[in-house]
Enzyme design. Structure first.
Site, PDB file in Angstrom:
ATOM      1  N   ARG A  42      -8.680  -4.265   1.317  1.00  0.00           N
ATOM      2  CA  ARG A  42      -8.330  -4.845   2.690  1.00  0.00           C
ATOM      3  C   ARG A  42      -8.195  -3.849   4.069  1.00  0.00           C
ATOM      4  NH1 ARG A  42      -5.458  -1.698   3.308  1.00  0.00           N
ATOM      5  NH2 ARG A  42      -3.342  -1.474   3.053  1.00  0.00           N
ATOM      6  N   GLU A  48       2.187  -3.795  10.391  1.00  0.00           N
ATOM      7  CA  GLU A  48       2.073  -2.495   9.522  1.00  0.00           C
ATOM      8  C   GLU A  48       3.557  -2.006   9.132  1.00  0.00           C
ATOM      9  OE1 GLU A  48      -0.107  -1.859   7.712  1.00  0.00           O
ATOM     10  OE2 GLU A  48      -1.880  -1.916   9.318  1.00  0.00           O
ATOM     11  N   HIS A  49       3.843  -2.107   8.013  1.00  0.00           N
ATOM     12  CA  HIS A  49       5.118  -1.287   7.675  1.00  0.00           C
ATOM     13  C   HIS A  49       6.081  -2.285   7.840  1.00  0.00           C
ATOM     14  CE1 HIS A  49       4.243   2.053   5.788  1.00  0.00           C
ATOM     15  NE2 HIS A  49       3.304   2.667   6.916  1.00  0.00           N
ATOM     16  N   ASP A  51       5.662  -6.313   5.434  1.00  0.00           N
ATOM     17  CA  ASP A  51       5.563  -7.275   4.573  1.00  0.00           C
ATOM     18  C   ASP A  51       6.451  -6.842   3.439  1.00  0.00           C
ATOM     19  OD1 ASP A  51       4.703  -4.521   3.903  1.00  0.00           O
ATOM     20  OD2 ASP A  51       3.113  -5.220   2.272  1.00  0.00           O
ATOM     21  N   SER A 146      -7.611   0.891  -1.601  1.00  0.00           N
ATOM     22  CA  SER A 146      -8.266   0.964  -3.605  1.00  0.00           C
ATOM     23  C   SER A 146      -6.961   1.073  -4.494  1.00  0.00           C
ATOM     24  CB  SER A 146      -8.814   1.594  -3.096  1.00  0.00           C
ATOM     25  OG  SER A 146      -8.096   3.542  -3.140  1.00  0.00           O
ATOM     26  N   ASP A 190      -0.842  -6.649   0.235  1.00  0.00           N
ATOM     27  CA  ASP A 190      -2.171  -6.120  -0.428  1.00  0.00           C
ATOM     28  C   ASP A 190      -2.965  -6.662  -1.708  1.00  0.00           C
ATOM     29  OD1 ASP A 190      -1.779  -3.894   1.394  1.00  0.00           O
ATOM     30  OD2 ASP A 190      -1.795  -2.687  -0.143  1.00  0.00           O
ATOM     31  N   ASN A 233      -2.092   9.814  -0.472  1.00  0.00           N
ATOM     32  CA  ASN A 233      -1.915   9.283  -1.452  1.00  0.00           C
ATOM     33  C   ASN A 233      -0.520   8.501  -1.168  1.00  0.00           C
ATOM     34  OD1 ASN A 233      -1.401   7.929  -3.911  1.00  0.00           O
ATOM     35  ND2 ASN A 233      -2.658   9.865  -4.630  1.00  0.00           N
ATOM     36  N   LYS A 234      -0.214   7.694  -0.764  1.00  0.00           N
ATOM     37  CA  LYS A 234       1.077   7.624  -0.941  1.00  0.00           C
ATOM     38  C   LYS A 234       2.078   7.402  -1.966  1.00  0.00           C
ATOM     39  CE  LYS A 234       0.142   2.515  -1.219  1.00  0.00           C
ATOM     40  NZ  LYS A 234      -0.799   2.143  -1.679  1.00  0.00           N
TER      41      LYS A 234
END
Ligand code: GLA
Length: 458
Positions: A42, A48-49, A51, A146, A190, A233-234
């Site tokens: 998506r 942003e930040h 949800d 992803s 997501d 990469n969170k």
């Protein structure tokens, strides 16, 4: 009516990709696949930040997705492989508990999150053996989700191999919850858009209860995604969870200042609901109650009447135990401001005034500034790319996804798309050999794509 993910004809999948996957599967496992499952990535247009703070967001699915070919086997194991040889094979026994190693976020753990979610939901003690070959074309670590698409694809195909049935909403909630086994405390954006997306429309995603409403984007503009080529990469860093924790602490501090019941409140949206206040009221409350200087643990514990142990246990996550300072004022300002921008974006799309494109572009620019300055979830390279996009003809441009690298999304008047892409190519991609090499998959127009589905061969 709650609807289930659709079952579609495999002939709808891009022919070349489908044939390659089918052949590779047969070569690997010695038999053809039984079915295919697919879940899209998506792009978040705005919101942003927020949800995980309980606020609505406005994403659309992209055309890129995770596609898996699946069959059942009698080996008593789940066998996982990826068409990209960077990602190594993995096999897990069906008779052992699925363990997700948070300290080592390998690709297959995301897959196993989806499997585990279905297993727990239905209390399945013994999963059937299955063989899966995964083929993804979403650029990884780029803020296009992803990893969540992989979780969603795995949840969907595990539901099917176990002959269970769940609605899209139930699957989205289940996958959002089970992805947290990786250790990142994401919201549900997501997974929700991956299941609830519909071709041709962006969606306003609202939570508790989860629902998605169509948002018709204005004609005359398109959204262009550009990857700054700094990966994020969170799950491998604590940036993301630090923000989640700062919002949780800000919630407690605001609730405390207004004499609300502290134990029940964990999200900034809940404070607003309890106070029956507007978002503007909440922004003033933040200014009144919270100071801009970072808060120390001691100060927070003193205000909330917590011991240091309670603070660590109740408010911090496993990977934020080391954090000493918390920027509560800035984070809460971003969240309430961004929540208001999402609602404005939706209402501009709904009412469609003549100057829609400019108004939406302004909101996107404000969103980026807030992410950069208040939430501090951008990075200099991404800011530079956003500037280039604006100079190249975008009416609005902002980071999308978790940030700290990854992609920008730009709103570009349709008649300027070609010149926009050429200008960004020349200013950002071509001068750098690494960027130039990946430019094709890094700079592209994105139209709202469809949601997750099962595919069968006729
Ligand atoms: C990640 C999370 C989402 C959301 C975004 C930031 O993608 O998975 O839930 O919080 O970051 O908006």
């Amino acid at each position: 009516m709650a609807s289930n993910p659709p079952i579609l004809k495999a002939s709808l999948i891009d022919r070349k990709r489908f044939q390659n996957l089918k052949n590779a599967f047969a070569l690997k496992y010695g038999a053809p696949p039984l079915f295919y499952a697919c879940a899209p990535g998506r792009v978040n247009l705005i919101g942003e930040h927020i949800d995980y703070c309980g606020y609505s967001v406005l994403p659309m699915a992209i055309e890129q997705n995770i596609l898996a070919a699946v069959s059942l086997n009698n080996s008593g194991t789940i066998q996982l492989a990826n068409t990209d040889t960077l990602y190594k094979d993995f096999t897990v026994s069906c008779s052992e508990d699925i363990i997700i190693d948070r300290d080592n976020p390998k690709w297959y753990y995301y897959f196993l999150c989806g499997v585990k979610g279905i297993q727990e939901k239905f209390g399945i003690t013994h999963l059937p053996g299955m063989s899966c070959l995964v083929d993804g074309n979403i650029p990884p670590s780029s803020g296009l989700s992803s990893s969540s698409a992989l979780v969603c694809c795995a949840g969907l195909l595990t539901m099917k191999t176990n002959q269970k049935s769940l609605s899209k909403v139930a699957l989205a909630e289940l996958c959002a919850k089970s992805e947290r086994y990786i250790g990142t405390e994401g919201g549900g954006m997501d997974q929700s858009i991956s299941f609830l997306a519909e071709k041709g429309t962006a969606k306003l995603i609202e939570f508790e209860p989860l629902r998605a409403t169509d948002v018709q984007l204005p004609k005359g503009a398109v959204f262009v995604i550009s990857n700054c080529c700094v990966g994020m990469n969170k799950a491998a860093s604590s940036h993301f969870n630090i923000r989640v924790v700062e919002c949780r602490i800000a919630t407690k501090m605001l609730a405390h200042a207004r004499g609300l019941n502290l134990s029940r409140l964990l999200k900034l949206a809940q404070v607003q609901t309890e106070l029956k206040a507007s978002l503007e009221d909440m922004l003033s409350l933040v200014d009144k109650v919270l100071h801009p200087e970072p808060y120390s643990r001691e100060e927070i514990c003193q205000v909330l009447g917590l011991t240091s142990e309670q603070f660590s246990k109740e408010l911090l996550s496993a990977n934020t135990q080391h954090v000493e300072n918390f920027k509560l004022h800035q984070r809460a300002k971003h969240v309430y401001g961004e929540a208001a921008r999402v609602l404005r974006f939706k209402s501009v799309c709904d009412s469609g005034p003549a100057e829609s494109i400019r108004l939406l572009g302004d909101l996107m620019n404000q969103s980026h500034a807030s992410c950069r300055d208040l939430y501090e979830c951008s990075c200099p390279v991404l800011d530079h790319l956003v500037d280039i996009c604006l100079k190249s003809g975008a009416v609005g441009s902002r980071l999308t996804g978790a940030g700290w690298g990854g992609c920008a999304v730009s709103m570009v008047p349709s008649d300027k798309v070609q010149s926009f892409q050429q200008a960004v190519r020349e200013a950002y991609y071509l001068p750098d050999s690494h960027r130039a090499a990946v430019e094709k998959q890094s700079l592209f127009v994105s139209k709202p794509g469809g949601g997750a589905a099962i595919y069968l061969e006729e």
